[in-house]
Write a protein that holds these residues in place. Structure first.
Motif: not given
Length: 193
Positions: A165-171
């Motif tokens: 989720y952190q990775e997706l939010y950053a993207q």
């Protein structure tokens, strides 16, 4: 254009930060957000200690956003000011390089979406989160958005973990590519005016 970077940032402001819907972001929005998060986490029950934690996170986030974006120091952040701040602090950066308070907000938001608190956002939790924010008349488009987010590891785990989720939010915030899977993080977006 619904998945353009500008529209995604507009979505964040309108549907996540501008809680009182007055067209700008200010400290009051973050105070409201703290209470909202506390009540959602408690499923309607108010837990004072958790509220104090959420209030600390939200006021810290507001102070960080105001420091980065409120250039004229008038106590409000316009959409354009917010976009400039996101451009400077998030575009092209991984989650670990995001401002600390924003990371705390992202982690707290994950907890809101993970309704059963099992550490994974499953399809039903994703659907529920989407319909609380955007108008949707067909569950299939929610499921399509969810499937766009998933990679093979997500499918094996049964959903999206906090680190994913952190990775997706950053993207979502930091990748200007309209075709990256993360553009579906909040469901099917519509072009905002």
């Amino acid at each position: 254009m619904a998945y353009s970077w500008d529209n995604r940032v507009d979505f964040i402001v309108k549907f996540l930060y501008d809680i009182d819907n007055n067209g700008v972001v200010d400290q009051h929005d973050f105070e409201c957000m703290a209470l909202k998060m506390t009540l959602i986490e408690g499923r309607g029950e108010f837990h004072y200690n958790r509220y104090q934690e959420n209030l600390h996170i939200m006021i810290s986030l507001w102070e960080e956003i105001a420091e980065l974006a409120d250039l004229n120091k008038d106590g409000i952040v316009t959409n354009e000011e917010f976009k400039r701040a996101v451009q400077m602090s998030c575009v092209g950066r991984p989650y670990r390089e995001f401002p600390q308070a924003m990371k705390m907000f992202i982690d707290s938001h994950f907890k809101l979406v993970d309704l059963n608190d099992d550490g994974v956002i499953a399809a039903d939790e994703f659907r529920y989160n989407c319909v609380t924010r955007i108008p949707v008349d067909n569950v299939d488009i929610l499921d399509e958005s969810y499937q766009h987010l998933l990679n093979d590891d997500d499918r094996r785990r049964g959903g999206i973990t906090l680190s994913r989720y952190q990775e997706l939010y950053a993207q979502f915030l930091g990748n200007p590519d309209e075709n990256c899977p993360a553009v579906h993080l909040f469901g099917p977006l519509h072009e905002l005016c």
